[in-house]
Design a protein around this motif. Structure first.
Motif, PDB file in Angstrom:
ATOM      1  N   CYS A  54       0.862  -1.179   0.000  1.00 21.26           N
ATOM      2  CA  CYS A  54       0.000   0.000   0.000  1.00 21.26           C
ATOM      3  C   CYS A  54       0.900   1.232   0.000  1.00 21.26           C
ATOM      4  O   CYS A  54       1.969   1.234   0.627  1.00 21.26           O
ATOM      5  CB  CYS A  54      -0.908   0.035   1.230  1.00 21.26           C
ATOM      6  N   ALA A  90      -5.969   3.040   0.251  1.00 20.33           N
ATOM      7  CA  ALA A  90      -7.197   2.406  -0.216  1.00 20.33           C
ATOM      8  C   ALA A  90      -7.022   1.586  -1.497  1.00 20.33           C
ATOM      9  O   ALA A  90      -7.497   0.436  -1.562  1.00 20.33           O
ATOM     10  CB  ALA A  90      -8.298   3.450  -0.386  1.00 20.33           C
ATOM     11  N   PRO A  91      -6.331   2.087  -2.537  1.00 22.69           N
ATOM     12  CA  PRO A  91      -6.176   1.248  -3.736  1.00 22.69           C
ATOM     13  C   PRO A  91      -5.415  -0.040  -3.455  1.00 22.69           C
ATOM     14  O   PRO A  91      -5.761  -1.096  -3.985  1.00 22.69           O
ATOM     15  CB  PRO A  91      -5.396   2.162  -4.695  1.00 22.69           C
ATOM     16  N   ARG A  94      -7.754  -2.507  -1.680  1.00 19.48           N
ATOM     17  CA  ARG A  94      -8.683  -3.119  -2.636  1.00 19.48           C
ATOM     18  C   ARG A  94      -7.983  -4.208  -3.449  1.00 19.48           C
ATOM     19  O   ARG A  94      -8.537  -5.293  -3.668  1.00 19.48           O
ATOM     20  CB  ARG A  94      -9.269  -2.054  -3.557  1.00 19.48           C
ATOM     21  N   VAL A  97      -7.414  -7.337  -1.338  1.00 17.02           N
ATOM     22  CA  VAL A  97      -8.645  -8.109  -1.160  1.00 17.02           C
ATOM     23  C   VAL A  97      -8.943  -8.930  -2.409  1.00 17.02           C
ATOM     24  O   VAL A  97      -9.312 -10.109  -2.323  1.00 17.02           O
ATOM     25  CB  VAL A  97      -9.816  -7.165  -0.824  1.00 17.02           C
ATOM     26  N   ARG A  98      -8.765  -8.321  -3.576  1.00 22.24           N
ATOM     27  CA  ARG A  98      -9.035  -9.053  -4.822  1.00 22.24           C
ATOM     28  C   ARG A  98      -8.120 -10.271  -4.961  1.00 22.24           C
ATOM     29  O   ARG A  98      -8.550 -11.333  -5.405  1.00 22.24           O
ATOM     30  CB  ARG A  98      -8.862  -8.124  -6.025  1.00 22.24           C
ATOM     31  N   VAL A 117     -12.849  -0.019   2.949  1.00 21.35           N
ATOM     32  CA  VAL A 117     -12.865  -0.968   1.835  1.00 21.35           C
ATOM     33  C   VAL A 117     -13.671  -2.213   2.198  1.00 21.35           C
ATOM     34  O   VAL A 117     -14.462  -2.717   1.392  1.00 21.35           O
ATOM     35  CB  VAL A 117     -11.429  -1.345   1.436  1.00 21.35           C
ATOM     36  N   ARG A 120     -17.372  -1.475   2.017  1.00 16.82           N
ATOM     37  CA  ARG A 120     -17.794  -1.250   0.638  1.00 16.82           C
ATOM     38  C   ARG A 120     -17.906  -2.559  -0.130  1.00 16.82           C
ATOM     39  O   ARG A 120     -18.828  -2.748  -0.933  1.00 16.82           O
ATOM     40  CB  ARG A 120     -16.799  -0.318  -0.063  1.00 16.82           C
ATOM     41  N   LEU A 121     -17.003  -3.523   0.146  1.00 15.37           N
ATOM     42  CA  LEU A 121     -16.986  -4.780  -0.582  1.00 15.37           C
ATOM     43  C   LEU A 121     -17.758  -5.884   0.116  1.00 15.37           C
ATOM     44  O   LEU A 121     -17.810  -7.013  -0.366  1.00 15.37           O
ATOM     45  CB  LEU A 121     -15.533  -5.226  -0.809  1.00 15.37           C
ATOM     46  N   THR A 159     -12.037   8.858  -1.115  1.00 10.47           N
ATOM     47  CA  THR A 159     -11.522   7.529  -1.443  1.00 10.47           C
ATOM     48  C   THR A 159     -12.412   6.792  -2.436  1.00 10.47           C
ATOM     49  O   THR A 159     -12.156   5.633  -2.758  1.00 10.47           O
ATOM     50  CB  THR A 159     -11.369   6.678  -0.169  1.00 10.47           C
ATOM     51  N   LEU A 161     -15.478   5.790  -1.974  1.00 15.70           N
ATOM     52  CA  LEU A 161     -16.266   4.763  -1.291  1.00 15.70           C
ATOM     53  C   LEU A 161     -17.520   5.383  -0.698  1.00 15.70           C
ATOM     54  O   LEU A 161     -17.824   5.237   0.472  1.00 15.70           O
ATOM     55  CB  LEU A 161     -15.416   4.098  -0.199  1.00 15.70           C
ATOM     56  N   SER A 164     -20.169   3.426   1.511  1.00 20.01           N
ATOM     57  CA  SER A 164     -19.822   2.842   2.803  1.00 20.01           C
ATOM     58  C   SER A 164     -20.569   3.542   3.921  1.00 20.01           C
ATOM     59  O   SER A 164     -20.703   4.764   3.926  1.00 20.01           O
ATOM     60  CB  SER A 164     -18.313   2.983   3.033  1.00 20.01           C
TER      61      SER A 164
END
Length: 394
Positions: A54, A90-91, A94, A97-98, A117, A120-121, A159, A161, A164
């Protein structure tokens, strides 16, 4: 087997507690990874750990001026440090997580990108609360709460989001608080989702070459430290501490952690180093003089050591008050601490057995709380509950 992703900021005191919890989860057969700035996280979690990178704000996380106090310092921390950090991280969170596809995300209370994040997901998430103060006293005034709520809405927009809806500072499912009631007060103050598990301590990498031969076993040793993010705050304070020890060199010695190079190592009862192997060193100490950082305080109390605490800002005054209320140490005023006042406080905590007795009581409560093992169990329960909910929904 479940997967746990720890989202952490580039602050050692916030990464270190996750190391023991992660090790326990791995021992139980789970997948574990971290998301955070690799330059800060990698050396703390070990070479074999998975760290998803990050970013940090360029040219690095900013820090508010040391002269700020109270609500002004807290607002500046969020605006100048934690907000830009969340936007930068934040990017990367994300992307982590992916790729990692965690069952549960564990977000440090200062790594706000984690909670944003995850919500949001739609990922179940827990808060890693490395300092209890941020859960209570620091957000106690209605004006500050209203400002913080508005600020978080702005952070969500920045961000990307916007949808959220949770508070990224505190999960509504599980908050792991690395302390106990013996230090922090009744658990009910932290909310029904809070679990007070005590400190999570684990062996950590430390630089070799510590001059152990310079410690005199016949004299009590005091560790003096202002933590890893004190900057130039110790320019006046650390020399005053050194002077207090030199005045007692026949009966006392000190190891001073001074990354700024403010204090000279003159050899007269003073050992000065830019960094120290703190956990190992505490086994040789009789007391700790520090800024009131939560991790340093808890590590000292774990070893049954009384404290002299000189809080500077943020949560440190709250933690200092907890130490005094528990009877485990004394507080001195950072800005007005002279060598005489510091020396008198050291004489008191070293000379009066009640301070060491209280420190040992708190340390015993830490061990009874379970630490990393208890935290891992709570995280497993969260993963199991959410998996059951998903199964029923299918």
């Amino acid at each position: 087997m479940s997967g746990f992703l720890f989202v952490v900021p580039p602050f050692a005191g916030h990464v270190n507690p996750t190391v023991g919890v992660a090790a326990e989860l791995v021992r139980r057969g789970h997948r574990v990874a971290w998301a955070g700035p690799p330059h800060a996280v990698g050396p703390l979690v070990g070479a074999g750990a998975t760290v998803f990178p990050c970013a940090t704000p360029d040219p690095g996380v900013s820090s508010p001026p040391w002269e700020q106090r109270g609500a002004a310092a807290l607002r500046s921390l969020w605006e100048d440090c934690l907000g830009p950090l969340a936007e930068a991280m934040a990017p990367g969170v994300r992307a982590a997580v992916r790729e990692f596809r965690p069952d549960v995300l564990v977000a440090d209370q200062q790594a706000l990108a984690g909670g944003l994040v995850a919500d949001r997901l739609g990922i179940p998430w827990a808060t890693s609360a490395t300092t209890s103060a941020e859960l209570t006293a620091l957000t106690g005034t209605p004006q500050l709460r209203a400002w913080a709520d508005e600020w978080i809405q702005g952070l969500r927009r920045r961000t990307g989001l916007r949808e959220s809806r949770s508070d990224p500072r505190r999960s509504d499912r599980l908050v792991l608080v690395f302390t106990t009631e013996a230090l922090a007060g009744p658990a009910g103050h932290f909310g029904p989702q809070a679990r007070l598990v005590g400190p999570s301590l684990a062996p950590r990498p430390s630089p070799g070459g510590f001059p152990w031969h310079r410690l005199d076993d016949a004299r009590p040793t005091v560790l003096i430290t202002l933590g890893t993010v004190s900057g130039d705050a110790g320019a006046r304070f650390l020399p005053a501490c050194a002077a207090a020890v030199r005045d007692r060199a026949d009966a006392l010695q000190a190891v001073i952690a001074d990354p700024s190079g403010t204090v000279r190592d003159t050899g007269d009862g003073i050992l000065v180093l830019p960094g120290v192997p703190q956990l190992v060193l505490l086994e040789r100490c009789s007391a700790v003089l520090c800024h009131g950082g939560h991790n340093t305080v808890c590590e000292a109390l774990w070893h049954g050591l009384p404290l002299v605490v000189a809080p500077v800002r943020y949560d440190q005054p709250v933690i200092a008050s907890q130490v005094v209320r528990a009877g485990a140490g004394l507080r001195v005023r950072f800005r007005h601490a002279t060598a005489d006042r510091i020396g008198t406080a050291l004489d008191t905590v070293l000379g009066e057995p009640r301070y060491r007795a209280a420190a040992r009581r708190v340390g015993e409560s830490f061990r009874a709380a379970g630490g990393a093992a208890a935290a891992a169990t709570h995280l497993e329960h969260l993963a199991t509950r959410t998996a059951a909910v998903r199964a029923r929904a299918l």
